[in-house]
Design an enzyme around this catalytic site. Structure first.
Site, PDB file in Angstrom:
ATOM      1  CD  GLU A  43       1.716  65.054  69.507  1.00 11.98           C
ATOM      2  OE1 GLU A  43       3.018  64.859  70.546  1.00 11.98           O
ATOM      3  OE2 GLU A  43       0.994  63.424  69.330  1.00 11.98           O
ATOM      4  NE  ARG A  47      -3.009  58.570  70.448  1.00  9.28           N
ATOM      5  CZ  ARG A  47      -2.023  58.881  72.099  1.00  9.28           C
ATOM      6  NH1 ARG A  47      -2.502  58.333  72.855  1.00  9.28           N
ATOM      7  NH2 ARG A  47      -0.726  59.628  71.774  1.00  9.28           N
ATOM      8  CB  THR A  71      -1.876  59.353  66.709  1.00  6.80           C
ATOM      9  OG1 THR A  71      -1.730  59.326  68.204  1.00  6.80           O
ATOM     10  CG2 THR A  71      -2.103  57.865  66.987  1.00  6.80           C
ATOM     11  CE  LYS A 131       5.356  61.054  70.157  1.00  8.34           C
ATOM     12  NZ  LYS A 131       3.648  61.943  70.133  1.00  8.34           N
TER      13      LYS A 131
HETATM   14  C1  3PG Z   1       2.192  60.149  73.029  1.00  9.25           C
HETATM   15  O1  3PG Z   1       1.301  60.215  71.916  1.00  9.25           O
HETATM   16  O2  3PG Z   1       3.435  60.737  72.894  1.00  9.25           O
HETATM   17  C2  3PG Z   1       2.044  59.346  74.451  1.00  9.25           C
HETATM   18  O3  3PG Z   1       0.873  58.463  73.906  1.00  9.25           O
HETATM   19  C3  3PG Z   1       1.866  60.527  75.292  1.00  9.25           C
HETATM   20  O4  3PG Z   1       1.576  59.288  76.603  1.00  9.25           O
HETATM   21  P1  3PG Z   1       1.746  59.913  77.940  1.00  9.25           P
HETATM   22  O5  3PG Z   1       0.121  59.874  78.313  1.00  9.25           O
HETATM   23  O6  3PG Z   1       2.185  59.240  79.196  1.00  9.25           O
HETATM   24  O7  3PG Z   1       1.410  61.605  78.175  1.00  9.25           O
END
Ligand code: 3PG
Length: 204
Positions: A43, A47, A71, A131
């Site tokens: 994924e 961002r 995102t 999710k």
């Molecule tokens: C996401 O977008 O899924 C999260 O930012 C993932 O979180 P993590 O940095 O704790 O793995």
């Protein structure tokens, strides 16, 4: 719908790298490293500015990679992601406008949920795969077990992300309602670290 296909494909990989990539060159290096170490899935989060161009380049250069966008916060992001070649997209939250647009275009899209109300609203629009974010902060395996319990008969499933690591991924993956688990720790992992994740996922 496309979303069901998404659940089945992500369930084959089980561990999904959530990537925050700053530029095309280092982003492509990370994607090549994942492919070389038996975890050809990611994924790539919107961002960063570079996300769209990396997805476009991965689609050309690494067609074996199951690349998606993360995102996705609005309809514009959604179209940019799929136009660039994303095979799926996810969001941290549940935005009904984005969900409806994804369904209209038969895009494989999973919204983020962490409450029963969000599950019910997204389900009502047609979502069956979600999710679960932010997994650990929201209560982890215990919370996911509790909020999914009333919906077991609906056959819905989840991809937890947020605080998922190589150490707790197996706890989530042991839950019948979890198809895959994602995390950003694979942004930094070297080849050996990636292979360890691929091994835990049963890919090697
Ligand atoms: C996401 O977008 O899924 C999260 O930012 C993932 O979180 P993590 O940095 O704790 O793995």
């Amino acid at each position: 719908m496309a979303e069901n296909m998404l659940k089945d494909v992500l369930a084959k990989y089980k561990i999904i790298p959530v990537l925050v990539l700053n530029d095309l060159q280092s982003g492509m290096e990370r994607c090549r490293l994942l492919c070389e170490n038996f975890l050809p899935v990611a994924e790539i989060t919107f961002r960063t500015q570079a996300a769209e161009s990396i997805i476009r380049q991965v689609t050309k250069e690494l067609p074996q990679m199951f690349v998606g966008a993360g995102t996705i916060l609005n309809v514009n992001d959604l179209h940019r992601a799929f136009d660039a070649g994303a095979k799926f997209a996810v969001a941290p939250g549940f935005n009904p406008v984005v969900v409806k647009e994804a369904i209209k275009h038969n895009y494989a899209f999973a919204p983020g949920v962490c409450t029963p109300s969000e599950i019910e609203q997204a389900y009502d629009l047609g979502c069956r795969f979600f999710k679960f974010f932010p997994a650990e902060a929201a209560g982890g395996v215990k919370m996911l077990g509790a909020i999914s319990a009333p919906y077991k008969h609906l056959g819905i499933s989840f991809m937890p992300t947020g605080g998922v690591t190589i150490d707790n991924a197996a706890d989530y993956l042991a839950m019948p309602e979890v198809a895959a688990a994602g995390g950003t720790w694979l942004n930094k992992a070297d080849g050996e670290g990636i292979r360890l994740a691929a091994k835990k996922a049963g890919l090697i």
